[in-house]
Design a protein around this motif. Structure first.
Motif, PDB file in Angstrom:
ATOM      1  N   LEU A 184       2.458 -23.992  25.147  1.00  0.00           N
ATOM      2  CA  LEU A 184       2.542 -24.802  23.933  1.00  0.00           C
ATOM      3  C   LEU A 184       3.911 -25.456  23.805  1.00  0.00           C
ATOM      4  N   VAL A 185       4.969 -24.713  24.064  1.00  0.00           N
ATOM      5  CA  VAL A 185       6.314 -25.282  23.982  1.00  0.00           C
ATOM      6  C   VAL A 185       6.485 -26.404  25.004  1.00  0.00           C
ATOM      7  N   ALA A 186       6.002 -26.182  26.213  1.00  0.00           N
ATOM      8  CA  ALA A 186       6.115 -27.208  27.253  1.00  0.00           C
ATOM      9  C   ALA A 186       5.430 -28.498  26.818  1.00  0.00           C
ATOM     10  N   ASN A 187       4.216 -28.391  26.304  1.00  0.00           N
ATOM     11  CA  ASN A 187       3.480 -29.580  25.874  1.00  0.00           C
ATOM     12  C   ASN A 187       4.119 -30.227  24.656  1.00  0.00           C
ATOM     13  N   GLY A 188       4.508 -29.394  23.697  1.00  0.00           N
ATOM     14  CA  GLY A 188       5.034 -29.924  22.446  1.00  0.00           C
ATOM     15  C   GLY A 188       6.388 -30.584  22.573  1.00  0.00           C
ATOM     16  N   LEU A 189       7.221 -30.071  23.473  1.00  0.00           N
ATOM     17  CA  LEU A 189       8.566 -30.632  23.644  1.00  0.00           C
ATOM     18  C   LEU A 189       8.668 -31.538  24.861  1.00  0.00           C
ATOM     19  N   GLY A 190       7.556 -31.739  25.556  1.00  0.00           N
ATOM     20  CA  GLY A 190       7.539 -32.675  26.670  1.00  0.00           C
ATOM     21  C   GLY A 190       8.330 -32.212  27.870  1.00  0.00           C
ATOM     22  N   VAL A 191       8.295 -30.907  28.149  1.00  0.00           N
ATOM     23  CA  VAL A 191       8.991 -30.380  29.322  1.00  0.00           C
ATOM     24  C   VAL A 191       7.943 -29.782  30.262  1.00  0.00           C
ATOM     25  N   GLY A 192       8.380 -28.988  31.260  1.00  0.00           N
ATOM     26  CA  GLY A 192       7.437 -28.518  32.257  1.00  0.00           C
ATOM     27  C   GLY A 192       7.569 -27.039  32.542  1.00  0.00           C
TER      28      GLY A 192
END
Length: 387
Positions: A184-192
């Motif tokens: 969720l954090v990866a998707n929400g903050l646009g990271v990988g």
């Protein structure tokens, strides 16, 4: 001027009840309705009897903002769909739902994860550290223990000891929960992510672990979401970041170390006690803290804990003794079944221990959650999944 924002809560477990207790303390908002599937006659212990309802129609008629904390992907999706169609802002504390159907709703209305669980806390910490000029490389979650295949006996013991449902206890222990949170954090903050399943180093020194993961992020060429297994570390979150080299002397003076990587630790996350901050954010600023984004890149696949047989039923994947979840790159794994969709699922093929379950392997009942995922995955991969 005299309007009090009417809050509706879906869910009456530990989190839902805890949020309700905090909401009723406020002067300018009110606890309007609490939607539950439980028999109201069995809920004599619930502290706010007058707001309980089993009727979704009654619930939505009386609320301005909804807080969803059911922990249920299928049911939660149905309830959120009604809220979005009624243009009611949605706050969730349900990362499992967010990584399964959150992107479907992000295209249609206002949905945000709440501060309190690790994803919301990391999003809040991100706002803080970037405002100070840091450039994050690692979004870290701290986990005190990990056993990817715990026994039923152990999980029943800890479930009873902590007063937490068996499936939730198992999901926390086998790593599914933290994999979901970091997806969720990866998707929400646009990271990988660096690798499918995450690197998950073990270390009680969060600064050293953060520096190691920062090097991995540099190799990857983009910021990453990760977690550290650290039994002696506090149960919080951290961000490891770089900063302008001209600030090196000041950061040394501020006891941040020599650099080039600096770890900013939040040594707590207080779940429902922090949700009021997000409720205030939504009411006053109409601003999203974190959601799964309209273009997710990471999902959570179901990995078999043991050999599974043709015809075997998976009642609920998350927190089961049959499968666990691993964060995976969506484009590299376009046919995986998100673990949140494995509810009343029947296997069409045998699955080896450690194998990822795909749509070819399993029969899933029809649901809005399944439809939402298919729309999301087809938009991301431009391929058709399922039959």
């Amino acid at each position: 001027m005299n309007h009090r924002t009417r809050i509706g809560i879906v869910g009456t477990g530990l989190i839902g009840k805890g949020i309700a207790i905090e909401v009723v303390k406020q002067q300018d908002i009110e606890l309007a309705k609490v939607l539950t599937r439980r028999d109201l006659n069995s809920m004599g212990e619930y502290p706010f009897q007058d707001v309980l309802t089993n009727s979704a129609d009654d619930f939505f008629e009386h609320i301005d903002v909804m807080v969803e904390c059911t922990g249920d992907v299928i049911y939660g999706t149905e309830v959120i769909d009604r809220a979005i169609k009624a243009t009611i802002p949605v706050i969730t504390m349900n990362a499992e739902l967010q990584v399964t159907t959150g992107s479907y709703f992000a295209k249609r209305g206002f949905i945000t994860e709440a501060e309190g669980d690790q994803p919301g806390c990391l999003a809040s910490l991100h706002e803080n550290v970037t405002a100070m000029g840091f450039k994050p490389l690692v979004y870290g979650n701290i986990k005190g223990f990990l056993n990817t295949d715990p026994s039923m006996e152990d999980m029943k013991y800890w479930s009873n000891k902590n007063g937490v449902r068996l499936d939730m206890t198992t999901s926390f222990t086998d790593g599914t929960k933290v994999q979901v949170e970091q997806a969720l954090v990866a998707n929400g903050l646009g990271v990988g992510i660096a690798v499918d399943g995450l690197l998950a180093p073990s270390s009680d020194d969060i600064n050293k672990a953060g520096a190691h993961l920062a090097e991995e992020a540099k190799k990857a060429g983009y910021p990453i979401c990760e977690f550290v297994v650290a039994p002696k570390a506090p149960p919080g979150v951290f961000i490891t970041a770089e900063h302008d080299v001209r600030q090196k002397d000041a950061l040394r003076y501020f006891k941040m170390g020599e650099g080039p990587y600096y770890t900013i630790l939040q040594n707590f996350h207080l779940c429902h006690l922090e949700v009021m901050k997000t409720i205030r954010r939504v009411i006053n600023e109409e601003k999203i803290l974190l959601n799964n984004s309209v273009n997710p890149t990471v999902s959570v696949a179901a990995i078999a804990k043991r050999a599974l047989k043709i015809g075997e039923k998976i009642d609920k994947g998350i927190g089961s003794f049959q499968v666990r979840g691993e964060a995976v790159d969506i484009k590299a794994n376009p046919h995986h079944v998100p673990i949140g969709l494995l509810v009343n699922a029947v296997l069409k093929k045998g699955i080896a221990e450690g194998e990822m379950i795909t749509f070819d392997d399993v029969e899933l009942p029809e649901s809005l959650a399944l439809q939402a995922w298919i729309e999301t995955i087809e938009a991301v991969n431009k391929v058709s999944v399922g039959n």
